[in-house]
Write a protein that holds these residues in place. Structure first.
Motif, mmCIF file in Angstrom:
data_model
loop_
_atom_site.group_PDB
_atom_site.id
_atom_site.type_symbol
_atom_site.label_atom_id
_atom_site.label_comp_id
_atom_site.label_asym_id
_atom_site.label_seq_id
_atom_site.Cartn_x
_atom_site.Cartn_y
_atom_site.Cartn_z
ATOM 1 N N PRO A 179 51.017 -69.582 -31.460
ATOM 2 C CA PRO A 179 52.023 -68.934 -30.613
ATOM 3 C C PRO A 179 51.952 -67.408 -30.629
ATOM 4 N N PHE A 180 50.750 -66.862 -30.664
ATOM 5 C CA PHE A 180 50.545 -65.413 -30.654
ATOM 6 C C PHE A 180 49.343 -65.092 -29.787
ATOM 7 N N ASP A 181 49.285 -63.858 -29.295
ATOM 8 C CA ASP A 181 48.050 -63.399 -28.666
ATOM 9 C C ASP A 181 46.953 -63.445 -29.718
ATOM 10 N N PHE A 182 45.790 -63.954 -29.349
ATOM 11 C CA PHE A 182 44.675 -64.104 -30.284
ATOM 12 C C PHE A 182 43.519 -63.227 -29.833
ATOM 13 N N ILE A 183 43.066 -62.353 -30.730
ATOM 14 C CA ILE A 183 41.943 -61.466 -30.434
ATOM 15 C C ILE A 183 40.819 -61.768 -31.416
ATOM 16 N N LEU A 184 39.656 -62.064 -30.894
ATOM 17 C CA LEU A 184 38.492 -62.388 -31.704
ATOM 18 C C LEU A 184 37.404 -61.365 -31.419
ATOM 19 N N THR A 185 36.854 -60.755 -32.452
ATOM 20 C CA THR A 185 35.750 -59.821 -32.249
ATOM 21 C C THR A 185 34.460 -60.466 -32.731
ATOM 22 N N THR A 186 33.355 -60.068 -32.118
ATOM 23 C CA THR A 186 32.059 -60.578 -32.548
ATOM 24 C C THR A 186 30.961 -59.595 -32.185
ATOM 25 N N HIS A 187 29.876 -59.638 -32.927
ATOM 26 C CA HIS A 187 28.737 -58.764 -32.678
ATOM 27 C C HIS A 187 27.712 -59.468 -31.800
ATOM 28 N N VAL A 188 26.822 -58.680 -31.238
ATOM 29 C CA VAL A 188 25.707 -59.225 -30.473
ATOM 30 C C VAL A 188 24.406 -58.754 -31.097
ATOM 31 N N GLU A 189 23.350 -59.486 -30.840
ATOM 32 C CA GLU A 189 22.019 -59.073 -31.245
ATOM 33 C C GLU A 189 21.093 -59.214 -30.049
ATOM 34 N N SER A 190 20.045 -58.429 -30.041
ATOM 35 C CA SER A 190 19.055 -58.494 -28.965
ATOM 36 C C SER A 190 17.848 -59.287 -29.437
ATOM 37 N N GLU A 191 17.373 -60.174 -28.584
ATOM 38 C CA GLU A 191 16.179 -60.941 -28.909
ATOM 39 C C GLU A 191 15.371 -61.175 -27.642
ATOM 40 N N ARG A 192 14.105 -61.458 -27.806
ATOM 41 C CA ARG A 192 13.226 -61.669 -26.660
ATOM 42 C C ARG A 192 13.280 -63.131 -26.224
ATOM 43 N N ASP A 193 13.562 -63.355 -24.946
ATOM 44 C CA ASP A 193 13.585 -64.710 -24.414
ATOM 45 C C ASP A 193 12.162 -65.259 -24.379
ATOM 46 N N GLU A 194 11.961 -66.409 -25.009
ATOM 47 C CA GLU A 194 10.615 -66.964 -25.119
ATOM 48 C C GLU A 194 10.042 -67.422 -23.781
ATOM 49 N N VAL A 195 10.906 -67.699 -22.807
ATOM 50 C CA VAL A 195 10.444 -68.204 -21.514
ATOM 51 C C VAL A 195 10.040 -67.064 -20.579
ATOM 52 N N VAL A 196 10.958 -66.121 -20.378
ATOM 53 C CA VAL A 196 10.697 -65.041 -19.417
ATOM 54 C C VAL A 196 10.173 -63.769 -20.075
ATOM 55 N N GLY A 197 10.258 -63.697 -21.400
ATOM 56 C CA GLY A 197 9.728 -62.539 -22.097
ATOM 57 C C GLY A 197 10.620 -61.315 -22.072
ATOM 58 N N LYS A 198 11.812 -61.421 -21.487
ATOM 59 C CA LYS A 198 12.723 -60.286 -21.393
ATOM 60 C C LYS A 198 13.661 -60.245 -22.603
ATOM 61 N N ILE A 199 14.151 -59.038 -22.896
ATOM 62 C CA ILE A 199 15.120 -58.874 -23.977
ATOM 63 C C ILE A 199 16.487 -59.304 -23.469
ATOM 64 N N GLN A 200 17.160 -60.147 -24.222
ATOM 65 C CA GLN A 200 18.512 -60.560 -23.851
ATOM 66 C C GLN A 200 19.429 -60.440 -25.058
ATOM 67 N N GLU A 201 20.718 -60.323 -24.776
ATOM 68 C CA GLU A 201 21.704 -60.198 -25.838
ATOM 69 C C GLU A 201 22.374 -61.550 -26.078
ATOM 70 N N THR A 202 22.554 -61.889 -27.337
ATOM 71 C CA THR A 202 23.240 -63.126 -27.674
ATOM 72 C C THR A 202 24.263 -62.842 -28.764
ATOM 73 N N ILE A 203 25.311 -63.634 -28.778
ATOM 74 C CA ILE A 203 26.293 -63.503 -29.844
ATOM 75 C C ILE A 203 25.635 -63.885 -31.164
ATOM 76 N N LEU A 204 25.889 -63.084 -32.166
ATOM 77 C CA LEU A 204 25.286 -63.291 -33.477
ATOM 78 C C LEU A 204 25.972 -64.470 -34.162
ATOM 79 N N LEU A 205 25.478 -65.680 -33.886
ATOM 80 C CA LEU A 205 26.143 -66.889 -34.366
ATOM 81 C C LEU A 205 25.155 -68.032 -34.397
ATOM 82 N N TYR A 206 25.205 -68.859 -35.443
ATOM 83 C CA TYR A 206 24.285 -69.993 -35.508
ATOM 84 C C TYR A 206 24.641 -71.025 -34.433
#
Length: 278
Positions: A179-206
């Motif tokens: 029953p409260f406003d919920f704020i969640l923070t998270t970091h991102v990391e950059s990695e190279r997409d194996e298919v297209v070869g471009k750098i993309q950002e993903t949430i740092l999470l398993y």
């Protein structure tokens, strides 16, 4: 008035934690990253910079866990208070590379605190609840699952990761229904997409699918950024997050500017909980 579930995403140092000070009303901050809450401490020149960007520093109150703080009926958050529950204080740095050992007991302590939030009466002054951040939370959850699965001496199995992924989904879902406003923070990391070869950002999470599952529960998503173009640091909320977030960007508003001043009270204009309005 309906509650909001908000995610702030960025690389470290882009103002996620300090933007929490712009929330109207008392805030409980579950800190899971070593030293994360310390960016809220300001003195001298840093204090002046905070005031210039509209972040009026709030008074920080500390407690070992939320349940202990709630035991005293006289404890009440004022609108300019942030209650810091610093779970990272129980983490043990392992070497100079800042690798950290997480105590699995902290996971169970954190879970009990989240459950306690479901029953907090309005007169305690809690209007918002933050987990800062998802990046640290995942390791407490994983270590808790390792303990439960009995794999402490055998390494972490895919089964244990599966348990952790499901538990992360459950935790975020529970927080979104508090029953409260919920704020969640998270970091991102950059990695190279194996298919297209471009750098993309993903949430740092398993778990590759987990970020999308968690973000589907959220009302608004902002990418935090910092600029030094004017010779001083300027912080922003970006409303059209980059790459993988563009499809599921913020949803509460239409036609927002691409970059906004990171001020929750100004952005939501009375839509967030404040005091007895709950």
């Amino acid at each position: 008035m309906s509650k909001k579930n908000i995610v702030l995403i960025s690389e470290p140092g882009a103002g996620k934690t300090t933007s929490l000070e712009t929330l109207p009303g008392g805030l409980v901050d579950f800190n899971t990253d070593p030293g994360g809450w310390k960016s809220l401490e300001r003195e001298g020149e840093a204090l002046q910079q905070a005031l210039k960007v509209g972040r009026k520093p709030k008074k920080l109150i500390h407690a070992p866990n939320l349940r202990e703080w709630l035991k005293d009926p006289n404890n009440k958050l004022q609108p300019d208070n942030i209650l810091i529950i610093d779970y990272s204080a129980y983490s043990i740095p392992m070497n100079v590379a800042m690798l950290t050992s997480y105590d699995s007991k902290v996971y169970f302590d954190l879970g009990q605190d989240i459950n306690a939030l479901e029953k907090v009466p309005p007169e305690r002054g809690i209007c918002h609840f933050a987990i800062d951040s998802l990046t640290g939370l995942q390791w407490y959850v994983l270590h808790g699952m390792v303990n439960l699965a009995g794999h402490v001496s055998k390494g972490t199995s895919m089964y244990t990761y599966g348990l952790a992924i499901e538990k992360m989904r459950e935790i975020v879902d529970t927080c979104c229904h508090l029953p409260f406003d919920f704020i969640l923070t998270t970091h991102v990391e950059s990695e190279r997409d194996e298919v297209v070869g471009k750098i993309q950002e993903t949430i740092l999470l398993y778990g590759k699918k987990l970020p999308g599952i968690l973000l589907s529960m959220i009302d608004d998503i902002y990418y935090c950024s910092v600029s030094t173009m004017t010779g001083k640091k300027e912080y922003f909320f970006e409303t059209q997050p980059q790459m993988f977030l563009r499809i599921i960007r913020q949803r509460s508003f239409d036609n927002l500017a691409i970059k906004l001043k990171p001020n929750f009270a100004e952005l939501y204009k009375g839509q967030l909980f404040y005091g007895e309005q709950k």
